[in-house]
Write a protein that holds these residues in place. Structure first.
Motif, PDB file in Angstrom:
ATOM      1  N   UNK A   1     -12.356  24.838  30.767  1.00 37.15           N
ATOM      2  CA  UNK A   1     -13.569  24.966  31.060  1.00 37.15           C
ATOM      3  C   UNK A   1     -14.476  24.183  31.939  1.00 37.15           C
ATOM      4  N   UNK A   2     -15.711  24.982  32.865  1.00 32.56           N
ATOM      5  CA  UNK A   2     -16.465  24.545  33.647  1.00 32.56           C
ATOM      6  C   UNK A   2     -18.053  25.106  33.251  1.00 32.56           C
ATOM      7  N   UNK A   3     -18.490  24.315  33.267  1.00 27.60           N
ATOM      8  CA  UNK A   3     -19.992  25.203  32.765  1.00 27.60           C
ATOM      9  C   UNK A   3     -21.059  25.011  34.501  1.00 27.60           C
ATOM     10  N   UNK A   4     -20.948  26.638  34.410  1.00 24.08           N
ATOM     11  CA  UNK A   4     -20.906  26.883  36.192  1.00 24.08           C
ATOM     12  C   UNK A   4     -22.641  27.008  36.226  1.00 24.08           C
ATOM     13  N   UNK A   5     -23.567  27.679  35.025  1.00 26.96           N
ATOM     14  CA  UNK A   5     -24.737  27.624  35.642  1.00 26.96           C
ATOM     15  C   UNK A   5     -25.774  28.930  34.064  1.00 26.96           C
ATOM     16  N   UNK A   6     -27.272  28.080  33.811  1.00 26.78           N
ATOM     17  CA  UNK A   6     -27.556  29.290  33.320  1.00 26.78           C
ATOM     18  C   UNK A   6     -28.537  30.593  33.579  1.00 26.78           C
TER      19      UNK A   6
ATOM     20  N   UNK B   1     -19.736  30.179  32.150  1.00 24.64           N
ATOM     21  CA  UNK B   1     -18.657  28.898  33.177  1.00 24.64           C
ATOM     22  C   UNK B   1     -17.330  29.342  33.617  1.00 24.64           C
ATOM     23  N   UNK B   2     -16.606  28.376  33.744  1.00 26.45           N
ATOM     24  CA  UNK B   2     -15.677  28.705  34.689  1.00 26.45           C
ATOM     25  C   UNK B   2     -14.638  28.469  34.484  1.00 26.45           C
TER      26      UNK B   2
END
Length: 130
Positions: free
Chosen positions: A51-56, A123-124
């Motif tokens: 996965x990839x962290x997108x935002x908080x 996360x995406x």
């Protein structure tokens, strides 16, 4: 296996080399980096992909993290879309250095643990298109 409520927990000792401020304080980015680690394992366990962290959407620094602390970092799957995952994060201080001149390596277990940081993030998992 995107089961809501799935949790991943890591424990980490904070080395003194990470202290940046007086009182052996560690910057808040240290906790955010640990959130990335537990989010990665959570995505692997639930989706078979890092996965990839997108935002908080929210980050709250509740108490200081110091060099010499033993931390427990948890990620919990709160919601799952087709490719996005909403994740709740916490950092608790389980033990803290309590050095004195007579006992430079002294430490104590905190009971109850101290909530230091909590956050919600997204996360995406880009490899999932179906």
């Amino acid at each position: 296996m995107r089961e809501i409520g799935t949790k991943v927990t890591h424990r980490r000792y904070v080395p003194y080399s990470h202290a940046h401020y007086a009182g052996n304080l560690v910057d808040g980015a240290y906790s955010l980096g640990l959130f990335g680690d537990v989010a990665t394992e959570l995505c692997i366990r639930t989706d078979g992909d890092e996965g990839l962290f997108a935002s908080y959407s929210d980050v709250q620094f509740r108490a200081p993290v110091r060099a010499g602390d033993v931390l427990e970092v948890t990620a919990e799957l709160l919601a799952a879309g087709r490719r996005s995952r909403r994740v709740g994060f916490t950092v608790h201080v389980l033990a803290r250095g309590a050095a004195t001149e007579a006992r430079p390596g002294a430490a104590e277990v905190l009971d109850p643990p101290l909530l230091a940081t909590e956050a919600t993030g997204t996360v995406v998992v880009p490899g999932l298109d179906g």
